[in-house]
Scaffold this motif. Sequence first.
Motif, PDB file in Angstrom:
ATOM      1  N   HIS A 140       0.825  -1.066  -0.071  1.00 45.88           N
ATOM      2  CA  HIS A 140      -0.137   0.026  -0.016  1.00 45.88           C
ATOM      3  C   HIS A 140       0.885   1.240  -0.104  1.00 45.88           C
ATOM      4  O   HIS A 140       0.295   2.279   0.071  1.00 45.88           O
ATOM      5  CB  HIS A 140      -0.791   0.024   1.119  1.00 45.88           C
ATOM      6  CG  HIS A 140      -2.020  -1.009   0.888  1.00 45.88           C
ATOM      7  ND1 HIS A 140      -3.258  -0.503   0.796  1.00 45.88           N
ATOM      8  CD2 HIS A 140      -1.923  -2.320   1.315  1.00 45.88           C
ATOM      9  CE1 HIS A 140      -4.194  -1.749   0.973  1.00 45.88           C
ATOM     10  NE2 HIS A 140      -3.528  -2.674   1.118  1.00 45.88           N
ATOM     11  N   ARG A 141       2.053   1.212   0.001  1.00 44.92           N
ATOM     12  CA  ARG A 141       3.186   2.407  -0.217  1.00 44.92           C
ATOM     13  C   ARG A 141       2.911   3.025  -1.258  1.00 44.92           C
ATOM     14  O   ARG A 141       2.729   2.422  -2.208  1.00 44.92           O
ATOM     15  CB  ARG A 141       4.441   1.623   0.410  1.00 44.92           C
ATOM     16  CG  ARG A 141       4.743   1.693   1.843  1.00 44.92           C
ATOM     17  CD  ARG A 141       6.029   1.330   2.148  1.00 44.92           C
ATOM     18  NE  ARG A 141       6.357   1.175   3.761  1.00 44.92           N
ATOM     19  CZ  ARG A 141       6.347   1.951   4.465  1.00 44.92           C
ATOM     20  NH1 ARG A 141       6.322   3.363   4.018  1.00 44.92           N
ATOM     21  NH2 ARG A 141       6.502   1.678   5.906  1.00 44.92           N
ATOM     22  N   MET A 142       3.340   4.384  -1.366  1.00 47.51           N
ATOM     23  CA  MET A 142       3.542   5.119  -2.546  1.00 47.51           C
ATOM     24  C   MET A 142       4.788   4.696  -3.297  1.00 47.51           C
ATOM     25  O   MET A 142       5.653   4.343  -2.580  1.00 47.51           O
ATOM     26  CB  MET A 142       3.497   6.393  -2.338  1.00 47.51           C
ATOM     27  CG  MET A 142       4.603   7.081  -1.657  1.00 47.51           C
ATOM     28  SD  MET A 142       4.821   9.130  -1.416  1.00 47.51           S
ATOM     29  CE  MET A 142       6.322   9.094  -0.758  1.00 47.51           C
ATOM     30  N   PRO A 143       4.888   4.793  -4.612  1.00 52.50           N
ATOM     31  CA  PRO A 143       5.713   4.457  -5.333  1.00 52.50           C
ATOM     32  C   PRO A 143       6.965   5.278  -4.918  1.00 52.50           C
ATOM     33  O   PRO A 143       6.607   6.739  -4.593  1.00 52.50           O
ATOM     34  CB  PRO A 143       5.271   4.828  -6.804  1.00 52.50           C
ATOM     35  CG  PRO A 143       3.917   4.624  -6.834  1.00 52.50           C
ATOM     36  CD  PRO A 143       3.460   5.221  -5.653  1.00 52.50           C
ATOM     37  N   PRO A 144       8.145   4.826  -4.743  1.00 49.57           N
ATOM     38  CA  PRO A 144       9.255   5.711  -4.327  1.00 49.57           C
ATOM     39  C   PRO A 144       9.781   6.682  -5.208  1.00 49.57           C
ATOM     40  O   PRO A 144      10.369   7.737  -4.834  1.00 49.57           O
ATOM     41  CB  PRO A 144      10.368   4.624  -3.917  1.00 49.57           C
ATOM     42  CG  PRO A 144      10.099   3.534  -4.801  1.00 49.57           C
ATOM     43  CD  PRO A 144       8.592   3.599  -5.054  1.00 49.57           C
ATOM     44  N   ASP A 145       9.487   6.483  -6.486  1.00 53.24           N
ATOM     45  CA  ASP A 145       9.884   7.274  -7.428  1.00 53.24           C
ATOM     46  C   ASP A 145       8.647   7.976  -8.334  1.00 53.24           C
ATOM     47  O   ASP A 145       7.681   7.340  -8.245  1.00 53.24           O
ATOM     48  CB  ASP A 145      11.049   6.724  -8.444  1.00 53.24           C
ATOM     49  CG  ASP A 145      12.195   6.299  -7.858  1.00 53.24           C
ATOM     50  OD1 ASP A 145      12.734   6.905  -6.980  1.00 53.24           O
ATOM     51  OD2 ASP A 145      12.414   4.829  -7.834  1.00 53.24           O
ATOM     52  N   GLY A 146       9.089   8.936  -9.213  1.00 54.16           N
ATOM     53  CA  GLY A 146       8.066   9.341  -9.866  1.00 54.16           C
ATOM     54  C   GLY A 146       7.418  10.741  -9.492  1.00 54.16           C
ATOM     55  O   GLY A 146       7.935  11.481  -8.699  1.00 54.16           O
ATOM     56  N   THR A 147       6.503  11.490 -10.349  1.00 61.63           N
ATOM     57  CA  THR A 147       6.196  12.502 -10.337  1.00 61.63           C
ATOM     58  C   THR A 147       5.072  12.421  -8.646  1.00 61.63           C
ATOM     59  O   THR A 147       4.460  11.214  -8.723  1.00 61.63           O
ATOM     60  CB  THR A 147       5.307  13.077 -11.227  1.00 61.63           C
ATOM     61  OG1 THR A 147       4.197  12.211 -11.786  1.00 61.63           O
ATOM     62  CG2 THR A 147       6.357  13.161 -12.420  1.00 61.63           C
ATOM     63  N   LEU A 148       4.494  13.387  -8.524  1.00 63.64           N
ATOM     64  CA  LEU A 148       3.185  13.511  -7.585  1.00 63.64           C
ATOM     65  C   LEU A 148       2.145  12.905  -8.041  1.00 63.64           C
ATOM     66  O   LEU A 148       1.352  12.253  -7.394  1.00 63.64           O
ATOM     67  CB  LEU A 148       3.179  15.014  -7.024  1.00 63.64           C
ATOM     68  CG  LEU A 148       4.034  15.687  -6.024  1.00 63.64           C
ATOM     69  CD1 LEU A 148       3.833  16.922  -5.679  1.00 63.64           C
ATOM     70  CD2 LEU A 148       3.984  14.555  -4.598  1.00 63.64           C
ATOM     71  N   GLU A 149       1.751  13.153  -9.496  1.00 65.36           N
ATOM     72  CA  GLU A 149       0.746  12.682  -9.956  1.00 65.36           C
ATOM     73  C   GLU A 149       0.779  11.064 -10.131  1.00 65.36           C
ATOM     74  O   GLU A 149      -0.197  10.527  -9.919  1.00 65.36           O
ATOM     75  CB  GLU A 149       0.669  13.176 -11.639  1.00 65.36           C
ATOM     76  CG  GLU A 149       0.400  14.539 -11.601  1.00 65.36           C
ATOM     77  CD  GLU A 149       1.298  15.720 -11.374  1.00 65.36           C
ATOM     78  OE1 GLU A 149       2.484  15.164 -11.257  1.00 65.36           O
ATOM     79  OE2 GLU A 149       1.088  16.941 -11.389  1.00 65.36           O
TER      80      GLU A 149
END
Length: 260
Positions: A140-149
């Motif tokens: 359930h964690r957010m992806p560690p990389d990438g844009t806020l979108e």
Amino acid sequence: MSRPVIGIIGNYHVINGRYPTHAGGTMNSEAISQVSDCIPVILPADPTYVGVGELLDLCDGVLLTGGRPNVHPEEYGEAATEAHGEFDRNRDAVALGLVRACVERGQPIFGICRGFQEMNVAMGGTLWPEIRDLPGRMNHRMPPDGTLEEQFAIRHRVTVSAGGPFARLFGATEVMTNTLHGQGIKEPGMRVVVDGVADDGTAEAAYIEGAPGFTLAVQWHPEWRAAEDEVSRALFRAFGDAARAWAAGARPGRLTQAAG
């Protein structure tokens, strides 16, 4: 008539490695101002500076936001481990008291992510330190990389109880949400009703049974572009309506969860 005041719990940060601050994400203030139609005020989450009673007198409602530090496991009778991550005992001291006071008074309180977990712990519940380590659970964690979108993108389904406060707000029993958390509810606290779950059984939406006012909480982040998302709009509008009623002098005497 002035807009109601919503106290947004601040998170402790050190800027540039040396300058201490209490801060809040602008997306929280934007959701409160533009969707709830209330005045956002950042609250310093430190009992050195503020007392729970003072904050209740200042605000018409309280928003418990997400934050990187987790609730310290001593607050629910467990020992800290590396899996529990970082802590902020000062926020614990303020937020947990705010939950209990708001529930008792019927003053509107809305929990998001860490705020969802704080509401459970404040009522005597416990937390899993890392959801993704449990058998059958997804990450359930957010992806560690990438844009806020990309990090705040819609990623999973939440199913809520038919006829419950969330279904009444959403007009549906299934909604799609983002997910950016590591911990989650293990044992619900006293009167904490888990009213929505992800497909893997993770608790995602809850309220306090029998509370006289608005006590909704969600594990996801509805503050992200709240004005553009139907589910987020419903939550923040209901919270704003509850704060307006409180500001106008209404003091609920029975369960009035999110009339919608």
